[in-house]
Design a protein around this motif. Structure first.
Motif, PDB file in Angstrom:
ATOM      1  N   ALA A  49       0.835  -1.206   0.000  1.00  0.00           N
ATOM      2  CA  ALA A  49       0.000   0.000   0.000  1.00  0.00           C
ATOM      3  C   ALA A  49       0.870   1.256   0.000  1.00  0.00           C
ATOM      4  CB  ALA A  49      -0.933  -0.002   1.209  1.00  0.00           C
ATOM      5  N   ARG A  50       1.929   1.240   0.781  1.00  0.00           N
ATOM      6  CA  ARG A  50       2.842   2.391   0.802  1.00  0.00           C
ATOM      7  C   ARG A  50       3.470   2.611  -0.578  1.00  0.00           C
ATOM      8  NH1 ARG A  50       5.842   1.418   6.553  1.00  0.00           N
ATOM      9  NH2 ARG A  50       4.338   2.583   7.819  1.00  0.00           N
ATOM     10  N   ALA A  51       3.853   1.521  -1.226  1.00  0.00           N
ATOM     11  CA  ALA A  51       4.452   1.631  -2.564  1.00  0.00           C
ATOM     12  C   ALA A  51       3.444   2.226  -3.542  1.00  0.00           C
ATOM     13  CB  ALA A  51       4.935   0.267  -3.041  1.00  0.00           C
ATOM     14  N   ARG A  52       2.177   1.784  -3.450  1.00  0.00           N
ATOM     15  CA  ARG A  52       1.147   2.343  -4.349  1.00  0.00           C
ATOM     16  C   ARG A  52       0.935   3.826  -4.076  1.00  0.00           C
ATOM     17  NH1 ARG A  52      -1.396  -2.531  -2.984  1.00  0.00           N
ATOM     18  NH2 ARG A  52      -2.864  -1.460  -1.615  1.00  0.00           N
ATOM     19  N   ILE A  53       0.921   4.207  -2.813  1.00  0.00           N
ATOM     20  CA  ILE A  53       0.742   5.625  -2.469  1.00  0.00           C
ATOM     21  C   ILE A  53       1.927   6.452  -2.958  1.00  0.00           C
ATOM     22  CG2 ILE A  53       0.674   7.244  -0.521  1.00  0.00           C
ATOM     23  CD1 ILE A  53      -1.105   5.173   0.912  1.00  0.00           C
ATOM     24  N   ASP A  54       3.135   5.929  -2.771  1.00  0.00           N
ATOM     25  CA  ASP A  54       4.320   6.643  -3.253  1.00  0.00           C
ATOM     26  C   ASP A  54       4.267   6.826  -4.772  1.00  0.00           C
ATOM     27  OD1 ASP A  54       5.352   6.911  -0.715  1.00  0.00           O
ATOM     28  OD2 ASP A  54       6.687   5.165  -0.887  1.00  0.00           O
ATOM     29  N   THR A  55       3.799   5.807  -5.473  1.00  0.00           N
ATOM     30  CA  THR A  55       3.664   5.906  -6.930  1.00  0.00           C
ATOM     31  C   THR A  55       2.655   6.980  -7.305  1.00  0.00           C
ATOM     32  OG1 THR A  55       4.234   3.577  -7.191  1.00  0.00           O
ATOM     33  CG2 THR A  55       3.083   4.623  -9.022  1.00  0.00           C
ATOM     34  N   LEU A  56       1.529   7.004  -6.593  1.00  0.00           N
ATOM     35  CA  LEU A  56       0.519   8.022  -6.872  1.00  0.00           C
ATOM     36  C   LEU A  56       1.041   9.430  -6.569  1.00  0.00           C
ATOM     37  CD1 LEU A  56      -2.682   6.258  -5.499  1.00  0.00           C
ATOM     38  CD2 LEU A  56      -2.111   6.714  -7.886  1.00  0.00           C
ATOM     39  N   ASP A  58       4.126  10.399  -6.714  1.00  0.00           N
ATOM     40  CA  ASP A  58       5.087  10.743  -7.772  1.00  0.00           C
ATOM     41  C   ASP A  58       4.383  11.185  -9.053  1.00  0.00           C
ATOM     42  OD1 ASP A  58       7.193  10.167  -6.098  1.00  0.00           O
ATOM     43  OD2 ASP A  58       7.519   8.141  -6.897  1.00  0.00           O
ATOM     44  N   LYS A  59       3.165  10.692  -9.281  1.00  0.00           N
ATOM     45  CA  LYS A  59       2.425  11.048 -10.493  1.00  0.00           C
ATOM     46  C   LYS A  59       1.711  12.397 -10.371  1.00  0.00           C
ATOM     47  CE  LYS A  59       1.597   6.354 -12.126  1.00  0.00           C
ATOM     48  NZ  LYS A  59       0.580   5.351 -12.455  1.00  0.00           N
ATOM     49  N   LEU A  60       1.615  12.933  -9.147  1.00  0.00           N
ATOM     50  CA  LEU A  60       0.960  14.225  -8.976  1.00  0.00           C
ATOM     51  C   LEU A  60       1.759  15.310  -9.683  1.00  0.00           C
ATOM     52  CD1 LEU A  60      -0.056  14.150  -5.196  1.00  0.00           C
ATOM     53  CD2 LEU A  60      -1.577  14.019  -7.172  1.00  0.00           C
TER      54      LEU A  60
END
Length: 81
Positions: A49-56, A58-60
């Motif tokens: 979940a942390r990895a998915r949030i970090d990816t999101l 980074d996409k901001l």
């Protein structure tokens, strides 16, 4: 003779108690194993979940840099200092 019988009874009670403690210990070890596996699973899910949030994150889009002059330009003419 009574002392030997008392000692025999005591030894038998101790053996029964020992067997009970062994069964209890085995059950507790099994519970620890289950809880440990659950903890590891939750840690893995948290990491994912942390990895998915970090990816999101980074996409901001990057925030726009604004200056005081830019902000003053956005105000109506009568509100400018």
């Amino acid at each position: 003779m009574s002392r030997i019988e008392d000692l025999t009874d005591r030894v038998e009670r101790l053996l029964l108690r020992h067997e009970e403690l062994q069964r209890t210990n085995a059950l507790l070890q099994q519970q620890v194993l289950v809880v440990t596996q659950e903890r590891d699973s939750l840690r893995a899910r948290l990491s994912a979940a942390r990895a998915r949030i970090d990816t999101l994150i980074d996409k901001l889009p990057a925030p726009l840099a604004t200056t005081a002059a830019d902000e003053a330009d956005d105000l109506p003419p009568d509100d400018r200092a």
